[in-house]
Scaffold this active site. Structure first.
Site, PDB file in Angstrom:
ATOM      1  CB  CYS A   1      -0.999   0.009   1.149  1.00 17.99           C
ATOM      2  SG  CYS A   1      -0.311   0.178   2.813  1.00 17.99           S
TER       3      CYS A   1
ATOM      4  CG  HIS B   1      -4.767   0.197   4.070  1.00 18.34           C
ATOM      5  ND1 HIS B   1      -3.931  -0.290   3.096  1.00 18.34           N
ATOM      6  CD2 HIS B   1      -5.787   0.820   3.415  1.00 18.34           C
ATOM      7  CE1 HIS B   1      -4.420   0.009   1.909  1.00 18.34           C
ATOM      8  NE2 HIS B   1      -5.544   0.691   2.068  1.00 18.34           N
TER       9      HIS B   1
ATOM     10  CG  ASP C   1      -6.688   1.956  -0.917  1.00 16.63           C
ATOM     11  OD1 ASP C   1      -5.498   1.803  -1.247  1.00 16.63           O
ATOM     12  OD2 ASP C   1      -7.192   1.398   0.076  1.00 16.63           O
TER      13      ASP C   1
END
Length: 263
Positions: free
Chosen positions: A81, A117, A132
């Protein structure tokens, strides 16, 4: 350096927008509107895989902008991420689009989970959107408008944003006719450096999902490909085919299915 780079400092002197566009096979004009951002997002998801191969190899995951650009663009690797969303943040900075990072709490796995995250909130055309590109197999494919709780069909999957009792946003997906929580987040601004501890945890701690599991995901227009531990899964138009493989087959699968040839 733009004003957004100052408030969200990802310093990079090797990021070239055209190199990025070539890497993600983007064709057309890049415009500062949500349609263009959505197309960029999908092109990146279809070209740059989510993967934790370096974590599995015990390598340090650098959050330096130059290292992210070198790994994901020049060496044609993927990442997780921080790297994937960090790269997209460099694109937003270059386009002078306002954004901020938020810390999200994954809710996919049982038990208590810290806010490890990272996602992006983009402000464009007077609206705020969740963007995202780094939530692996459960990730959204298009921006989601924060003030809209309507279910959004994205490919063969359905996502929605809901509000929790404490005021947090909940990203949800429809799974077998039931809404499943993916992660929660609030709108508190996070600087880039704020994710260093979470990156260290995710890449080194024995309790981390990524130190425990090999995972590679690549989205495509018809579905996605997922490698998890020793299982390869292909999802096309909602139909799943999978098989297990022996360790000696891993290199070939990474090359042929995920375009990961130089590790």
């Amino acid at each position: 350096m733009t004003k957004h780079a100052k408030s969200n400092p990802i310093d990079s002197d090797n990021f070239v927008l055209q190199d990025y566009l070539d890497r993600i096979h983007f064709v057309g004009d890049v415009k500062s509107n949500i349609k263009s951002i959505s197309k960029l997002m999908q092109c990146q998801l279809f070209s740059i895989p989510f993967e934790d191969l370096d974590v599995q190899a015990g390598k340090t995951i650098s959050l330096a902008g130059n290292d992210i650009v070198d790994k994901l663009i020049n060496r044609k690797r993927g990442g997780y991420c921080y790297e994937l969303n960090g790269l997209f943040a460099l694109v937003l900075q270059k386009m002078d689009i306002s954004y901020r990072f938020v810390a999200a709490r994954p809710l996919v796995n049982p038990g208590e989970n810290p806010k490890t995250h990272m996602a992006i909130i983009v402000t464009l055309e007077g609206e705020e959107y969740l963007v995202d590109l780094g939530f692996g197999g459960n990730g959204i494919r298009e921006p989601l408008k924060l003030n809209d709780t309507t279910a959004a069909q994205q490919g063969t999957e359905t996502f929605a944003l809901a509000k929790a009792e404490n005021g947090d946003y909940l990203l949800q997906t429809l799974l077998r006719d039931e809404w499943k929580n993916l992660y929660s987040f609030d709108l508190s601004h996070q600087d880039w450096i704020d994710f260093k501890p979470a990156n260290h945890y995710n890449s080194t701690h024995p309790d981390s999902f990524f130190t425990q599991n090999l995972v590679v995901v690549l989205q495509n227009p018809l579905g996605k490909k997922i490698l998890f531990r020793n299982t390869f899964k292909s999802i096309v138009n909602g139909e799943t085919k999978s098989y297990t493989f022996e360790p000696e087959k891993l290199k070939d699968i990474l090359a042929t299915e995920f375009n990961l040839e130089k590790l």
